[in-house]
Design a protein around this motif. Sequence first.
Motif, PDB file in Angstrom:
ATOM      1  N   GLY A 102       0.794  -1.228   0.000  1.00 15.55           N
ATOM      2  CA  GLY A 102       0.000   0.000   0.000  1.00 15.55           C
ATOM      3  C   GLY A 102       0.818   1.265   0.000  1.00 15.55           C
ATOM      4  O   GLY A 102       1.928   1.327  -0.520  1.00 15.55           O
ATOM      5  N   GLU A 103       0.266   2.314   0.603  1.00 14.65           N
ATOM      6  CA  GLU A 103       0.833   3.655   0.527  1.00 14.65           C
ATOM      7  C   GLU A 103       2.088   3.850   1.367  1.00 14.65           C
ATOM      8  O   GLU A 103       2.686   4.919   1.328  1.00 14.65           O
ATOM      9  CB  GLU A 103      -0.224   4.681   0.912  1.00 14.65           C
ATOM     10  N   ASP A 122       2.815   6.336  -6.419  1.00 12.49           N
ATOM     11  CA  ASP A 122       1.643   7.191  -6.524  1.00 12.49           C
ATOM     12  C   ASP A 122       0.969   6.933  -7.856  1.00 12.49           C
ATOM     13  O   ASP A 122       1.530   6.288  -8.736  1.00 12.49           O
ATOM     14  CB  ASP A 122       1.973   8.675  -6.325  1.00 12.49           C
ATOM     15  N   GLY A 123      -0.235   7.388  -7.971  1.00 12.68           N
ATOM     16  CA  GLY A 123      -0.984   7.180  -9.197  1.00 12.68           C
ATOM     17  C   GLY A 123      -2.194   8.077  -9.222  1.00 12.68           C
ATOM     18  O   GLY A 123      -2.471   8.788  -8.259  1.00 12.68           O
ATOM     19  N   VAL A 124      -2.903   8.035 -10.314  1.00 10.56           N
ATOM     20  CA  VAL A 124      -4.112   8.827 -10.458  1.00 10.56           C
ATOM     21  C   VAL A 124      -5.136   8.336  -9.450  1.00 10.56           C
ATOM     22  O   VAL A 124      -5.273   7.131  -9.214  1.00 10.56           O
ATOM     23  CB  VAL A 124      -4.653   8.712 -11.899  1.00 10.56           C
ATOM     24  N   THR A 125      -5.860   9.267  -8.836  1.00  8.42           N
ATOM     25  CA  THR A 125      -6.855   8.881  -7.845  1.00  8.42           C
ATOM     26  C   THR A 125      -7.982   8.092  -8.491  1.00  8.42           C
ATOM     27  O   THR A 125      -8.146   8.087  -9.698  1.00  8.42           O
ATOM     28  CB  THR A 125      -7.452  10.125  -7.148  1.00  8.42           C
ATOM     29  N   GLY A 126      -8.760   7.452  -7.652  1.00 13.21           N
ATOM     30  CA  GLY A 126      -9.884   6.687  -8.161  1.00 13.21           C
ATOM     31  C   GLY A 126      -9.725   5.197  -7.938  1.00 13.21           C
ATOM     32  O   GLY A 126     -10.163   4.391  -8.745  1.00 13.21           O
ATOM     33  N   GLY A 127      -9.082   4.803  -6.860  1.00 11.92           N
ATOM     34  CA  GLY A 127      -8.976   3.397  -6.530  1.00 11.92           C
ATOM     35  C   GLY A 127      -7.612   2.786  -6.782  1.00 11.92           C
ATOM     36  O   GLY A 127      -7.371   1.644  -6.413  1.00 11.92           O
ATOM     37  N   ASN A 147      -4.733   3.377  -5.391  1.00 11.92           N
ATOM     38  CA  ASN A 147      -4.045   3.019  -4.152  1.00 11.92           C
ATOM     39  C   ASN A 147      -4.670   1.792  -3.495  1.00 11.92           C
ATOM     40  O   ASN A 147      -3.957   0.946  -2.939  1.00 11.92           O
ATOM     41  CB  ASN A 147      -3.993   4.197  -3.187  1.00 11.92           C
ATOM     42  N   PHE A 148      -5.981   1.636  -3.571  1.00 14.87           N
ATOM     43  CA  PHE A 148      -6.628   0.447  -3.002  1.00 14.87           C
ATOM     44  C   PHE A 148      -6.230  -0.809  -3.789  1.00 14.87           C
ATOM     45  O   PHE A 148      -5.936  -1.843  -3.212  1.00 14.87           O
ATOM     46  CB  PHE A 148      -8.154   0.585  -3.009  1.00 14.87           C
ATOM     47  N   GLN A 149      -6.231  -0.699  -5.105  1.00 13.83           N
ATOM     48  CA  GLN A 149      -5.845  -1.833  -5.938  1.00 13.83           C
ATOM     49  C   GLN A 149      -4.411  -2.253  -5.640  1.00 13.83           C
ATOM     50  O   GLN A 149      -4.117  -3.432  -5.507  1.00 13.83           O
ATOM     51  CB  GLN A 149      -6.001  -1.483  -7.421  1.00 13.83           C
ATOM     52  N   PHE A 150      -3.510  -1.281  -5.519  1.00 11.52           N
ATOM     53  CA  PHE A 150      -2.116  -1.578  -5.211  1.00 11.52           C
ATOM     54  C   PHE A 150      -1.995  -2.242  -3.841  1.00 11.52           C
ATOM     55  O   PHE A 150      -1.239  -3.198  -3.666  1.00 11.52           O
ATOM     56  CB  PHE A 150      -1.277  -0.299  -5.276  1.00 11.52           C
ATOM     57  N   LEU A 151      -2.762  -1.766  -2.884  1.00 13.62           N
ATOM     58  CA  LEU A 151      -2.763  -2.369  -1.544  1.00 13.62           C
ATOM     59  C   LEU A 151      -3.268  -3.810  -1.600  1.00 13.62           C
ATOM     60  O   LEU A 151      -2.632  -4.723  -1.059  1.00 13.62           O
ATOM     61  CB  LEU A 151      -3.633  -1.552  -0.592  1.00 13.62           C
TER      62      LEU A 151
END
Length: 161
Positions: free
Chosen positions: A127-128, A133-138, A140-144
């Motif tokens: 996760g974070e 970093d990436g474009v917002t909209g999920g 960070n959740f997908q990466f986590l």
Amino acid sequence: MLVTHWGLSGPVVLRLSAWGARDLFSSEYKGTLLQKVVGSYPPEFGLVKRFWKYLLNREGIDEDILWTSISNNALMSVAALLKQCSFIVKGKGQFKDEFVTAGGVPLSEISLKTMESRIKPRLFFAGEVLNVDGVTGGFNFQFLYIGLLIISQKVYLSFSI
């Protein structure tokens, strides 16, 4: 770029804030945003009324003036402003939310196949907390979630052998 009643927004502004997250944080979210457009605008600007009035006010032109009454010089100054415009950044948005994170454990210090630290064995990251970093909209959740899946598989395999 979207011009809202409380400031600038939209995909362009969100992407700029992602790219400049560290600089924005270190400047306490204050500074100047420069917008430069290359080329020329079509005769019909297609601007919303509120933004048109803002441009006129910024150039010292009465906002209630009729289009046909604007002098050529004034029109040229508005066009120049549109082509290279700066906006003062005064702080975060009205909700004071952060849309990006920056920094964290460098990806070079972990194995992406197991999410395990290359420096300290049996220490895993997801996760974070990682420098991603990436474009917002999920994103960070997908990466986590993917990171946790990889970690759980590694831990499961290490206990089942």
